[in-house]
Design an enzyme around this catalytic site. Sequence first.
Site, PDB file in Angstrom:
ATOM      1  N   LYS A 195      11.158  31.078  40.143  1.00  0.00           N
ATOM      2  CA  LYS A 195      10.278  29.991  39.692  1.00  0.00           C
ATOM      3  C   LYS A 195       9.075  29.862  40.642  1.00  0.00           C
ATOM      4  O   LYS A 195       9.025  30.501  41.685  1.00  0.00           O
ATOM      5  CB  LYS A 195      11.067  28.684  39.614  1.00  0.00           C
ATOM      6  CG  LYS A 195      12.279  28.753  38.678  1.00  0.00           C
ATOM      7  CD  LYS A 195      11.894  29.092  37.269  1.00  0.00           C
ATOM      8  CE  LYS A 195      12.986  28.948  36.235  1.00  0.00           C
ATOM      9  NZ  LYS A 195      14.227  29.686  36.469  1.00  0.00           N
TER      10      LYS A 195
HETATM   11  C1  LIG Z   1      14.126  27.041  30.916  1.00  0.00           C
HETATM   12  C2  LIG Z   1      15.203  26.961  31.958  1.00  0.00           C
HETATM   13  N1  LIG Z   1      15.997  25.876  31.979  1.00  0.00           N
HETATM   14  C3  LIG Z   1      16.956  25.739  32.900  1.00  0.00           C
HETATM   15  C4  LIG Z   1      17.187  26.694  33.852  1.00  0.00           C
HETATM   16  C5  LIG Z   1      18.314  26.533  34.816  1.00  0.00           C
HETATM   17  O1  LIG Z   1      17.886  26.458  36.133  1.00  0.00           O
HETATM   18  P1  LIG Z   1      18.815  26.948  37.340  1.00  0.00           P
HETATM   19  O2  LIG Z   1      18.859  28.444  37.315  1.00  0.00           O
HETATM   20  O3  LIG Z   1      18.111  26.409  38.545  1.00  0.00           O
HETATM   21  O4  LIG Z   1      20.149  26.338  37.141  1.00  0.00           O
HETATM   22  C6  LIG Z   1      16.376  27.839  33.888  1.00  0.00           C
HETATM   23  C7  LIG Z   1      16.590  28.857  34.920  1.00  0.00           C
HETATM   24  O5  LIG Z   1      16.471  30.002  34.796  1.00  0.00           O
HETATM   25  C8  LIG Z   1      15.367  27.978  32.904  1.00  0.00           C
HETATM   26  O6  LIG Z   1      14.581  29.063  32.876  1.00  0.00           O
END
Ligand SMILES: Cc1ncc(COP(=O)(O)O)c(C=O)c1O
Length: 398
Positions: A195
Amino acid sequence: MGELAINGGEPVRKEKIYYGCQWIDAQDVEAVVHTLVGDLITCGPKVKELDRLLEKMCETKHAVAVSNGTAALHCACIAAGIGPGDEVITTPLTFAASANCALYCGAKPVFADVEPDTYNIDPKSIERLITDRTKAIVAVDYTGQAVRIREIREICDKYNLILIEDAAHSIGTKYDGKPIGGLADITTFSFHPVKTVTAGEGGAILTNDDELYHKIMLACNHGIERDEEFMEEAPHEGMWYYEQVSLGYNYRITDFQAALLISQLGKLEKFKKRRAEIVEAYNEAFANIPEIIVQKEIPESDTCRHLYIIQLDLDKLNCTRREFFDAMSAEGIQPQIHYVPVYWFPYYKRLGYTKGLCPNAEQIYAGMMSIPLYPKMTDEDVQDTIAAVTKIVEAYRK
Ligand SMILES: Cc1ncc(COP(=O)(O)O)c(C=O)c1O
């Protein structure tokens, strides 16, 4: 432009680059080490500092940093009161967590189709899917571009729904001049290393609503209530006293992760600028290649772009997406696909979802790939990526 590397030719570059990569510098390392050798490495001052910083940057009343973006979505759904029998509308063109969070709460994810050009959830498709059971919308700012917040807000107001903005991709983006974070009822971020800014693993939940904030705090910390005003059996016995008033989770983030993220957030504008330069270079190059379709931007979104998607016009090419993908990889540019439509996965199939549900998302998925986009990319990396795309298009052009 020469023989494709996949057929034995010289690759565009020898050292591979990937679709995304974090930027960690000496300042970040120092911030982490400084906190690590301090007294409190969790539940300490850096987490509070991070929460206040997010509130300020996102112009939002409350921010709660948590262990990851999935935890943030889960807490958002708990705070929104989502439960068995409810339906939650989201997009299929996302990481599965955007839909799984409804399942965690016993609710049913319902997939609305995306717009064919912006790839974001289509408000018209949302409205068609609303039933008496619809409780919330999880709208994902796919690739960093803000969803059509105004239109989606109007739908939420009309049908009394809670708007959760999954802003895992879009920290740093503004919608109508306002930073993402305080525009939905609840907004969630992810700080995974691919990210825009990272905490290693991390997430955050933001809201302007005091009641939702209170529920979020309970959800991410074992349902523990420390405020006497909200305790059920106060007066309490002493400073140590707290009550577990609901079933919550341990979704806390550590102080050294918070320290890293605070340091990263100081570079957000720099990251956004560099990402925009790369996007501009790609847009300019691909404008002359009719086989490559690029994502359309809505004017309301001042986007801090997380992913750069190219969509292949496969009718104009003598190859499959798979062949193009493998050819890119052989040229030293490793793409990725974001995303397989969520309801295509076996788990969702077993729940009764079938292919064909969202034709636009499926059509976009069939030709798409994410090419490298991260601030550490040099101009040469960008030119190599353009060269690889151009070389492969020329090799497979009909
Ligand atoms: C659109 C979206 N929502 C939620 C998440 C979940 O985040 P995390 O990987 O920090 O749990 C991601 C992560 O890749 C994502 O791309």
